[in-house]
Design an enzyme around this catalytic site. Sequence first.
Site, PDB file in Angstrom:
ATOM      1  N   ASP A  91      35.615  46.706 -43.661  1.00 46.77           N
ATOM      2  CA  ASP A  91      34.665  45.879 -42.919  1.00 46.77           C
ATOM      3  C   ASP A  91      35.408  45.412 -41.676  1.00 46.77           C
ATOM      4  O   ASP A  91      36.278  44.549 -41.765  1.00 46.77           O
ATOM      5  CB  ASP A  91      34.237  44.688 -43.796  1.00 46.77           C
ATOM      6  CG  ASP A  91      33.435  43.632 -43.020  1.00 46.77           C
ATOM      7  OD1 ASP A  91      33.067  43.891 -41.855  1.00 46.77           O
ATOM      8  OD2 ASP A  91      33.180  42.560 -43.598  1.00 46.77           O
ATOM      9  N   LYS A 123      34.061  43.199 -29.475  1.00 46.67           N
ATOM     10  CA  LYS A 123      32.927  44.011 -29.894  1.00 46.67           C
ATOM     11  C   LYS A 123      33.099  45.382 -29.258  1.00 46.67           C
ATOM     12  O   LYS A 123      33.376  45.480 -28.070  1.00 46.67           O
ATOM     13  CB  LYS A 123      31.620  43.367 -29.443  1.00 46.67           C
ATOM     14  CG  LYS A 123      31.435  41.992 -30.035  1.00 46.67           C
ATOM     15  CD  LYS A 123      30.280  41.247 -29.367  1.00 46.67           C
ATOM     16  CE  LYS A 123      30.252  39.812 -29.817  1.00 46.67           C
ATOM     17  NZ  LYS A 123      31.032  38.921 -28.931  1.00 46.67           N
TER      18      LYS A 123
END
Length: 428
Positions: free
Chosen positions: A34, A98
């Site tokens: 993750d 991001k």
Amino acid sequence: MPYFIIGTAILAVLGYLTQMYGLPPPAPKVVGIDLGTTFSSIGVYHAVTGDTEIIPDDLGKRSIPSVVAFLSNGSVLVGHRAVQQQEKNPLRTIYDVKENDPQFQADQQRYPFAVKLFDNGSAYFDVPLSDSERRIVTPEEVGGIIIRYLKSATEKAQNTPISQLVISVPAEFDEEQRNATARAADFADLETRRIISESTAAALAYGLHKKKGVEHIVVVDLGGGTLDVSVLWLQGGVFVTQAMAGNNRLGGQDFNDRVQHFLMEYIEKKYGKSVTDKEDLQQLRLAIEEAKIHLTSHLKAKITLHLKNLESFSYELTRTEFESINADLFDHVTEPIKAALEDAKITPEEVDEIVLVGGSTRIPLVRKIVGSFFGQVPNYGIDPELAVVTGASVQAGVIGGGWPLQVAAMELPSKQRKKHIYAGKKEI
Ligand SMILES: *[C@@H]1O[C@H](CO)[C@@H](O)[C@H](O)[C@H]1NC(C)=O
Ligand SMILES: *[C@@H]1O[C@H](CO)[C@@H](O)[C@H](O)[C@H]1NC(C)=O
Ligand SMILES: *[C@@H]1O[C@H](CO)[C@@H](O)[C@H](O)[C@H]1NC(C)=O
């Protein structure tokens, strides 16, 4: 299901051999990762026992901050070590990365480090190592450094090299962002076997792909700063994201800020002194975070501080008080849920399973609000910060198992766009 039976038989024999002769079970070859904007983690699926194991780093942490620091002598720090030196090294400590996000550079003023754009429009970090030396780092490289760190912790724990992964990404990631995530894995010399949405991973963690009669699933993810809702449609082991909605100004940090404001006013009223010292404020913030966590399982939390111009101060915060200080924020929790259901054209009654993810879903009132909205108890037994990595690891186990362990879940790409909701104001 003959394959399934054979698979189970092999597993039984293997389990027997393991027990009888003390043979070590085969180490998993594919890991689940993750790679989150704020926290990241890694796990493996053990075929013999059917357990997922989330691997801690050498500091014993199973969830590491997605923070990378570059030191002037060339060393690179990851996770808690990077956070520890962040205040002293703000220009070289990168966080909140991001992959391939066009907004990132526009948000530059929020970050102490430099975000710039290449001619082709993709973002990079310009890190000053010394007066004369700079290091250019791409978001993919930063992701790669975090992945490599997690990979090496797992290789040490299992004493076996790892070469493949399943990695989760936010549901709204488009193909380009998914490709960028795979390139981040390349930097860590890992082959990406599959990229799955975080919401699908959370559903897999609860085994919903194997549960009979489950068609509509809602995943509610309330983390430190954002609320994300996905509506999944499950048909024959295939997940499709039907709708997404979110509020990226709502999360644990907002609850803390409210409590901080409340306590600062209280101190001012009672002692006629305001809290302005940087270290005092930091102490206050940490104490509030601790109290919030304590209140998830207790009705009261004592906050004790040793402030510079006030000696010791203590306050007993009750759960009820915490809830009323944040009442209007909690009211916003159902807005993206409603928006997503509307988009998916289903009613709350049609939803078969609800999954809670993200640290802030530990707050009892959040579970209660979501539960009463749907009229059923949400799934929340798995540590909400580790549900996504658990699901990614289950998927890794299916891919890496070598025998048909269980129904292999699949995910079809979604064409849905996410609806953004800011504190009651709707933006599309
Ligand atoms: C760089 O500096 C850090 C902290 O001062 C130290 O821990 C590390 O070992 C150094 N690395 C190298 C390659 O010298
Ligand atoms: C843009 O250019 C940089 C530097 O040349 C390169 O690393 C990056 O991969 C390019 N991005 C895309 C999307 O082509
Ligand atoms: C993503 O990668 C795949 C496989 O390498 C490629 O076919 C596809 O064109 C890429 N998509 C984008 C949007 O870059």
